[in-house]
Design an enzyme around this catalytic site. Structure first.
Site, PDB file in Angstrom:
ATOM      1  N   GLU A 126      16.766 -13.166  22.844  1.00  0.00           N
ATOM      2  CA  GLU A 126      15.789 -14.128  23.349  1.00  0.00           C
ATOM      3  C   GLU A 126      14.850 -13.511  24.385  1.00  0.00           C
ATOM      4  O   GLU A 126      13.651 -13.826  24.418  1.00  0.00           O
ATOM      5  CB  GLU A 126      16.501 -15.349  23.929  1.00  0.00           C
ATOM      6  CG  GLU A 126      17.134 -16.265  22.902  1.00  0.00           C
ATOM      7  CD  GLU A 126      18.441 -15.740  22.332  1.00  0.00           C
ATOM      8  OE1 GLU A 126      18.908 -16.252  21.307  1.00  0.00           O
ATOM      9  OE2 GLU A 126      18.995 -14.781  22.922  1.00  0.00           O
ATOM     10  N   HIS A 196      25.030 -26.295  21.805  1.00  0.00           N
ATOM     11  CA  HIS A 196      24.001 -26.746  20.862  1.00  0.00           C
ATOM     12  C   HIS A 196      23.570 -28.177  21.181  1.00  0.00           C
ATOM     13  O   HIS A 196      23.180 -28.918  20.289  1.00  0.00           O
ATOM     14  CB  HIS A 196      24.508 -26.658  19.418  1.00  0.00           C
ATOM     15  CG  HIS A 196      24.865 -25.277  18.994  1.00  0.00           C
ATOM     16  ND1 HIS A 196      26.092 -24.719  19.265  1.00  0.00           N
ATOM     17  CD2 HIS A 196      24.150 -24.320  18.345  1.00  0.00           C
ATOM     18  CE1 HIS A 196      26.129 -23.476  18.781  1.00  0.00           C
ATOM     19  NE2 HIS A 196      24.963 -23.214  18.227  1.00  0.00           N
TER      20      HIS A 196
END
Length: 392
Positions: A126, A196
């Site tokens: 990321e 998540h």
């Protein structure tokens, strides 16, 4: 865990009657364990787990942007990206698995249509994704980066906060990376657990130099995403993943924009102001209906849409009228963006308040798995907050 497993095995061998084997006496603890075990519950096949804690209500069909087509939220995002790639030859889309369509299918078909040089995969990094995006934007191209889940945006935090947000300021406006847009699936989904389900918007709301946007529906998602891409500041666009397929509307096919930093009053009212964004808007719609039906309370519902910079004027004007404010979001309550709204309204509207400002948010714990129904700020918690404010 190992000790608990050994205990259960010993209990099963010595005392518990499982699947009709053995006739030994069952302890009450053992009976409880069996009731909690899906494999031992005869009612399991007829029970269903309901992930959604809301009912999606589509907005009226927009008529000002031309022909529309039935789309869910992920398809509206795809449509926005398609419009951008078609109209801007410098635009590129990159991230983990985006060339294959992405885990939520938001980029499906775009590589085949526009080529592997414009829609391509990146390594699982990321920090590298955002760092690369900053370089692309500084070079003058339109960079659209995808972080596969908002929960995994934290490795890129330094690049976003210390580089992207400050690039224009540190160079005295000689250089900027305003052409950078970062997309990320966001919020609870019914089964996402710790990694998540997070809603990290408040982390970035503390950072001048970027914009943070969260849509509530397919129509808003496309218009707001296109506004982010066109904006001359780096933007973070969080997409409520529980709405990817649950939310369906008639969405304009052609490109259009929805203004940033402009809240929308979805329902006018006189007694309580309700402020939310993303998925929580649909919870608050139900709360407003419940308050009217059960309490005779008129609620004004505001979708903030842009978290940073947020629309102070619209919210404060509403609170001056109603005298009461309820803010709700999925993120933990401490340090959540509701606190910033509450503080600002307290300063601007103190003499107009009829009751303390109320926040109904997630708890100060990691996002749970099986306890998600108890964690989320559902309509019953928000309804109770309205009753307390009215009775104050």
């Amino acid at each position: 865990m190992a000790a608990a497993a050994r205990f259960l095995i010993r209990g099963a061998n010595s005392k518990l009657s499982i699947s009709g084997i053995g006739t030994g006496a069952q302890s009450s603890f053992g009976v409880t364990l069996l009731k909690l075990s899906p494999s031992c519950n005869s009612r399991t096949k007829t029970q269903r787990r309901h992930a959604s804690h809301f009912t999606f209500q589509p907005d009226p069909v927009p008529t000002q942007y031309g022909p529309t087509q039935k789309m869910n939220l992920f398809q509206s995002v795809t449509s926005a990206l398609d419009n951008t790639l078609a109209s801007d030859p410098t635009a590129v889309i990159f991230g983990e698995d985006v060339a294959f369509g992405g885990v939520f299918r938001c980029t499906v078909g775009l590589r085949d249509k526009y080529g592997k040089d414009r829609v391509f995969n990146t390594p699982l990094c990321e920090q590298g994704i955002v760092g690369f995006g900053i370089g692309v934007a500084v070079a003058g191209a339109t960079a659209i980066a995808e972080i596969q889940f908002a929960d995994y945006i934290y490795p890129a935090f330094d690049q976003i906060v210390n580089e992207a947000a400050k690039y224009r300021y540190r160079s005295g406006n000689l250089f900027d990376c305003g052409n950078l847009t970062i997309r990320a699936p966001w919020g609870c989904v019914g089964h996402g657990s710790l990694y998540h389900s997070q809603s990290p918007e408040a982390f970035f709301a503390h950072c001048p130099g970027i914009k943070v946007v969260i849509p509530r529906s397919p129509v808003q998602a496309k218009g707001l995403l296109l506004s982010c891409i066109a904006d001359q500041n780096p933007c973070i666009f969080f997409e409520p993943k529980i709405l990817y397929r649950a939310a369906v509307e008639q969405v304009p096919v052609e490109a259009y924009t929805v203004p940033l930093s402009q809240a929308e009053i979805l329902q006018e009212g006189s007694d309580v102001t309700l402020v939310a964004w993303g998925t929580q808007i649909h919870v608050m719609r139900e709360v407003a209906n419940m308050a009217q039906e059960k309490l005779g309370v008129s609620c004004e519902l505001i979708d903030l849409q842009t978290i940073l910079p947020w629309d102070v004027e619209t919210v404060c004007k509403s609170v001056v009228k109603t005298g009461r404010l309820l803010i709700s979001h999925e993120a933990p309550v401490t340090g959540g963006f509701a606190a910033e709204i509450s503080s600002t309204v307290q300063e601007e509207c103190f003499l107009n308040l009829e009751a303390p400002i109320s926040r109904v948010c997630g708890y100060d714990t990691p996002f749970p798995h099986i306890f998600e129904p108890f964690y989320i700020p559902d309509k019953w918690k928000c309804f109770d907050a309205i009753k307390r404010m009215i009775n104050y």
